[in-house]
Design a protein around this motif. Structure first.
Motif, short mmCIF file in Angstrom:
data_model
loop_
_atom_site.label_atom_id
_atom_site.label_comp_id
_atom_site.label_asym_id
_atom_site.label_seq_id
_atom_site.Cartn_x
_atom_site.Cartn_y
_atom_site.Cartn_z
N ALA A 137 0.83 -1.21 0.00
CA ALA A 137 0.00 0.00 0.00
C ALA A 137 0.87 1.27 0.00
O ALA A 137 0.59 2.23 -0.73
N ALA A 191 2.34 1.77 -3.48
CA ALA A 191 1.41 1.48 -4.59
C ALA A 191 1.58 2.45 -5.75
O ALA A 191 1.22 2.13 -6.89
N VAL A 203 -2.21 -2.90 -8.88
CA VAL A 203 -2.93 -2.39 -7.70
C VAL A 203 -4.19 -3.21 -7.46
O VAL A 203 -4.48 -3.61 -6.32
N SER A 262 -4.09 -5.80 -4.33
CA SER A 262 -4.96 -5.37 -3.23
C SER A 262 -5.95 -6.47 -2.87
O SER A 262 -6.20 -6.73 -1.68
N PHE A 292 -5.55 1.12 -3.13
CA PHE A 292 -5.06 -0.19 -2.69
C PHE A 292 -5.56 -0.49 -1.28
O PHE A 292 -6.08 -1.58 -1.02
N GLN A 320 -8.15 -3.51 -0.39
CA GLN A 320 -7.64 -4.58 0.46
C GLN A 320 -8.51 -4.71 1.71
O GLN A 320 -8.87 -5.82 2.13
#
Length: 338
Positions: free
Chosen positions: A71, A74, A82, A86, A209, A213
């Protein structure tokens, strides 16, 4: 061999990035693991796995560092990377990460609690432990518990009620802690700080990201909570619920799922004896049994008609006969605990 599974899965986003296959973690989580659970995990007698003290904590540190490292950098990734990384890191955070946060959050050592809260705040779910430890373990398999899914609820219907209930209950529990800061709000604020720091390091790619995530991780933990108590309910006797027992908790006898998730599928023994660490958890055959491991169950839950078709016959007979339907779901509406 079982030690390599959680280590390897935690590092799959890094391996995918290094090999030019950023989709590697998603492929393993969505295809390879469910197939392996079905073909191998359920076909052999369960083993008593041991991880010891140091390894779970080392893996936890990696589960925190790998997603946050991606992250924070990124802005150096292509948008396709990404996206895939993620989602893959979301599987790491929501699978290995939250499983270990759940395990260490039950321990008393300050380091364990720090690691658990660090992981959870990094995905915007820092209030989870407060509600889980003080709320869910007391109210599991009852109507007021936001983490207990009704029989008529699909996973997608369950999620809004679940996330709202866990957060509102954590706020209520925080207010009961006299003389202390509101823990739930402080942890939520810390999550916002995580997001701002990542935006400062990596701009829009970084915050995208982090959000993707976190969303993937939260969907995964919601799916796991959904299947662990779906359709199971304690009777209310003279204004009080009966004692929690094996009929109120789904158990899972799957060798592969046990090894990957630090015995989390042995969920009945965790509720019946919360003081047990992951090494000491055991299968409870008296509980209703899942047909496959947790990787497969989360996929199954995402297809509600198929989930109901496979899981309803596995409910205790009493619950099959009295299973709620969409027509009578209003009388099972969630109400907050007081």
């Amino acid at each position: 061999m079982h030690l390599l599974l959680p280590i390897g899965f935690t590092l799959t986003p890094l391996m995918g990035w290094l090999t030019g296959a950023p989709w590697l973690t998603v492929l393993i989580a969505v295809v390879v693991l469910p197939m392996a659970e079905w073909c191998y995990g359920r076909s052999a007698a369960p083993l008593q796995y041991q991880w010891g003290f140091a390894l779970p904590r080392a893996i936890m540190m990696a589960a925190i560092a790998v997603p946050l490292g991606f992250a924070a950098h990124a802005d150096q990734l292509a948008w396709g990377e990404v996206l895939w990384l993620s989602l893959g890191c979301g599987y790491v955070s929501g699978g290995i990460g939250i499983v270990l946060a759940h395990e260490l959050g039950h321990r008393r050592a300050r380091l364990d609690r720090l690691l658990a809260r660090t992981l959870l705040t990094s995905i915007g779910y820092g209030h989870y432990l407060l509600e889980h430890n003080q709320g869910h373990h007391r109210h599991a398999a009852t109507l007021p518990d936001p983490a207990t899914a009704r029989t008529h609820e699909s996973l997608w219907q369950f999620m809004p009620r679940y996330f709202y209930g866990v957060f509102s209950d954590s706020l209520r529990l925080s207010r009961q802690q006299r003389g202390r800061l509101n823990e739930a709000l402080c942890l939520s604020l810390l999550s916002a700080v995580w997001g701002l720091c990542i935006f400062g390091f990596a701009g829009w790619k970084g915050i995208t990201f982090w959000l993707m995530q976190s969303l993937m991780a939260l969907m995964l933990v919601a799916a796991i909570d959904y299947v662990e108590h779906w359709g199971l309910q304690r009777h209310e006797l003279n204004g009080r619920y009966e004692r929690l027992g094996p009929p109120h908790i789904w158990d899972c006898a799957n060798r592969l799922s046990d090894a990957l998730l630090f015995n989390l599928p042995r969920h009945s023994s965790h509720h019946l004896e919360p003081s047990l660490n992951s090494d000491a958890l055991y299968h409870v055959p008296e509980s209703p049994q899942m047909p496959t491991g947790y990787a497969g169950m989360t996929l199954l839950a995402s297809v509600p008609p198929l989930f109901r078709k496979i899981m309803t016959p596995r409910l205790p007979t009493e619950r099959q006969a009295s299973a709620p339907t969409p027509e009578n779901k209003d009388k099972l509406a969630w109400t907050p605990k007081h």
